[in-house]
Design an enzyme around this catalytic site. Structure first.
Site, PDB file in Angstrom:
ATOM      1  N   TRP A   1      29.033  -0.576  46.574  1.00 52.75           N
ATOM      2  CA  TRP A   1      27.748   0.130  46.722  1.00 52.75           C
ATOM      3  C   TRP A   1      27.572   1.200  45.661  1.00 52.75           C
ATOM      4  O   TRP A   1      26.495   1.322  45.063  1.00 52.75           O
ATOM      5  CB  TRP A   1      27.606   0.694  48.130  1.00 52.75           C
ATOM      6  CG  TRP A   1      27.439  -0.412  49.132  1.00 52.75           C
ATOM      7  CD1 TRP A   1      28.321  -0.778  50.102  1.00 52.75           C
ATOM      8  CD2 TRP A   1      26.338  -1.327  49.228  1.00 52.75           C
ATOM      9  NE1 TRP A   1      27.828  -1.860  50.805  1.00 52.75           N
ATOM     10  CE2 TRP A   1      26.626  -2.220  50.293  1.00 52.75           C
ATOM     11  CE3 TRP A   1      25.145  -1.486  48.523  1.00 52.75           C
ATOM     12  CZ2 TRP A   1      25.760  -3.251  50.669  1.00 52.75           C
ATOM     13  CZ3 TRP A   1      24.281  -2.513  48.896  1.00 52.75           C
ATOM     14  CH2 TRP A   1      24.588  -3.380  49.950  1.00 52.75           C
TER      15      TRP A   1
ATOM     16  N   ASP B   1      25.388   8.468  49.453  1.00 54.74           N
ATOM     17  CA  ASP B   1      24.865   7.301  50.162  1.00 54.74           C
ATOM     18  C   ASP B   1      25.680   7.205  51.456  1.00 54.74           C
ATOM     19  O   ASP B   1      26.836   6.788  51.435  1.00 54.74           O
ATOM     20  CB  ASP B   1      25.051   6.054  49.290  1.00 54.74           C
ATOM     21  CG  ASP B   1      24.675   4.757  50.014  1.00 54.74           C
ATOM     22  OD1 ASP B   1      24.333   4.810  51.212  1.00 54.74           O
ATOM     23  OD2 ASP B   1      24.743   3.689  49.368  1.00 54.74           O
TER      24      ASP B   1
ATOM     25  N   LYS C   1      22.506   0.233  59.924  1.00 57.24           N
ATOM     26  CA  LYS C   1      23.929   0.199  60.257  1.00 57.24           C
ATOM     27  C   LYS C   1      24.178   1.000  61.533  1.00 57.24           C
ATOM     28  O   LYS C   1      24.824   0.522  62.443  1.00 57.24           O
ATOM     29  CB  LYS C   1      24.769   0.780  59.111  1.00 57.24           C
ATOM     30  CG  LYS C   1      24.401   0.261  57.721  1.00 57.24           C
ATOM     31  CD  LYS C   1      24.818  -1.166  57.485  1.00 57.24           C
ATOM     32  CE  LYS C   1      24.197  -1.808  56.253  1.00 57.24           C
ATOM     33  NZ  LYS C   1      24.516  -1.187  54.970  1.00 57.24           N
TER      34      LYS C   1
HETATM   35  C1  LIG Z   1      23.947  -1.639  53.559  1.00 55.62           C
HETATM   36  C2  LIG Z   1      24.143  -0.615  52.497  1.00 55.62           C
HETATM   37  C3  LIG Z   1      23.218  -0.439  51.471  1.00 55.62           C
HETATM   38  C4  LIG Z   1      22.033  -1.366  51.241  1.00 55.62           C
HETATM   39  O1  LIG Z   1      20.995  -1.103  52.032  1.00 55.62           O
HETATM   40  P1  LIG Z   1      19.680  -2.020  51.955  1.00 55.62           P
HETATM   41  O2  LIG Z   1      18.938  -1.525  53.126  1.00 55.62           O
HETATM   42  O3  LIG Z   1      20.090  -3.454  52.053  1.00 55.62           O
HETATM   43  O4  LIG Z   1      19.004  -1.725  50.673  1.00 55.62           O
HETATM   44  C5  LIG Z   1      23.437   0.570  50.552  1.00 55.62           C
HETATM   45  N1  LIG Z   1      24.518   1.360  50.636  1.00 55.62           N
HETATM   46  C6  LIG Z   1      25.453   1.189  51.596  1.00 55.62           C
HETATM   47  C7  LIG Z   1      26.650   2.087  51.634  1.00 55.62           C
HETATM   48  C8  LIG Z   1      25.286   0.204  52.558  1.00 55.62           C
HETATM   49  O5  LIG Z   1      26.208   0.039  53.517  1.00 55.62           O
END
Ligand SMILES: *Cc1c(COP(=O)(O)O)cnc(C)c1O
Length: 372
Positions: free
Chosen positions: A105, A179, A203
């Site tokens: 990521w 993030d 998530k």
């Molecule tokens: C799932 C995830 C993303 C991606 O998110 P999207 O909604 O598919 O754009 C980005 N960063 C992390 C750490 C993730 O777990």
């Protein structure tokens, strides 16, 4: 409300399991939200009913995560990947950005930011196949970076920062961008070390479609001229996340999750503190079992193992399909590992009870016996 009997345990990395009470409340309110005669999906986002839902969601989130007053909470769309572009459009000022690469990521974030300015990889764990975290004291931070980006929980590789770095103590004046898509609301956030945090809701907060951004006020108002208005944090903040139609139903579902979180207790702890204790207990249960077994293996260094996403492998890889088929039959869903890593992955977000992890461990123990 009583949960339906024998619902399987869902270990999906995302979109992921939600608390059953939240799903039941949404079902009960589907056709008529609190006597309005409308589903939340059918309401004007500017009407009184939805405004009250949205304001409550923001208030509850601020309380739960202890977000200080000088941070704004924005409800956006586009997910974590869109934020990989939206953050540099708003914060880079066309200058330099430092990235800490610790897995897929953060790697993606760095690649996307390249379009908007000079990026620098200040630290990376690529040589260790993303199974460690580089110590902050070793980071090569730039003097002139507009911000430093890291992914505080790498969902695919299963590494998690147990503590956020103090950039000022490392000699950097740049704000930290995190993030936190895959561990938001699983543990407290030290906002004194953060300039901006973003995360997709799917998530740990609700259904897909909602992206949460928490940003320090002084970072607003510096967007590049090319930044679309709907993605300009200042515009979004000035319009209380209603510059354009927000993802109303996803905000409502996240709001129900926030209320659920506020009700959770673990001993004297409530809310996020209660979730953190449960998440530690859940993760320990699975890691201790894996470490003590002859068949299963987790490759992540112990001091940076994720509490949320636990990749694991069979020492005998040819048994993967049998493991997964048996798990499915035992009511343990979506355990297949990410294709880039292989093996299995168990995601233990807030909605996963300890009993679900115990059921997984029981299954793993039984499966191991059949392999002897
Ligand atoms: C799932 C995830 C993303 C991606 O998110 P999207 O909604 O598919 O754009 C980005 N960063 C992390 C750490 C993730 O777990």
């Amino acid at each position: 409300m009583t949960p339906p009997a024998a619902r399987p345990y869902n270990f999906s990395a995302g979109p992921a399991a939600m608390p059953v009470e939240v799903l039941q409340q949404a079902a009960a309110e589907m056709l008529d939200w609190q006597g309005t005669g409308m589903s939340v999906m059918e309401m004007s986002h500017r009407g009184k009913a939805f405004m009250s839902i949205c304001e409550a969601a923001e208030r509850d989130l601020r309380e739960l995560l202890e977000v200080p007053e000088h941070f704004r909470i924005l409800f956006m769309q586009g997910g974590g990947l869109a934020e990989n572009a939206i953050v540099p459009m708003n914060l880079s000022r066309g200058g330099a950005m430092d990235f800490i690469v610790t897995g897929s990521w953060s790697q993606k974030s760095a690649q996307e930011a390249r379009k908007f300015g000079q990026i620098r990889i200040a630290a990376s764990n690529e040589a260790e196949h993303h199974t460690t975290l580089p110590a902050p004291a070793t980071w090569q931070l730039s003097d002139n970076a507009q911000y430093v980006h890291l992914c505080s929980n790498e969902t695919i590789h299963g590494v998690e920062f147990q503590e956020l770095p103090d950039l000022a103590a490392l000699g950097s004046r740049a704000p930290l961008v995190i993030d936190f898509s895959s561990h938001v609301a699983s543990r407290p956030v030290d906002w004194s070390r953060v300039g901006l945090a973003f995360g997709g809701a799917q998530k740990n907060l609700g259904p897909a479609g909602l992206t949460l951004v928490v940003v320090r006020e002084d970072l607003l108002g510096h967007a590049l001229p090319l930044c679309p208005s709907a993605f300009n944090y200042q515009t979004v903040a000035d319009n209380a996340s209603m510059y354009n139609t927000p993802p109303t139903y996803a905000i409502y579902m996240a709001g129900l999750t926030f209320q659920w979180l506020k009700r959770q207790t673990q001993g004297p702890a409530t809310g996020i503190a209660a979730m953190e204790q449960r998440n530690i207990a859940k993760a320990n249960l699975l890691y201790d079992f894996i470490d003590g077994s002859q068949l299963y293996l987790n490759k992540v260094a112990r001091d940076c193992r994720s509490r949320m996403n636990i990749p694991f492998f069979l020492r005998e890889e040819s048994r993967n399909e049998a493991f997964l088929t048996g798990a499915q039959a035992a009511g343990l869903l979506q355990l297949k590992g990410h294709k880039s890593v292989g093996g299995m992955r168990a995601s233990l977000y807030n909605a996963m009870p300890l009993a679900g992890v115990q059921a997984l461990v029981d299954y793993m123990r039984d499966f191991e016996k059949t392999q002897a």
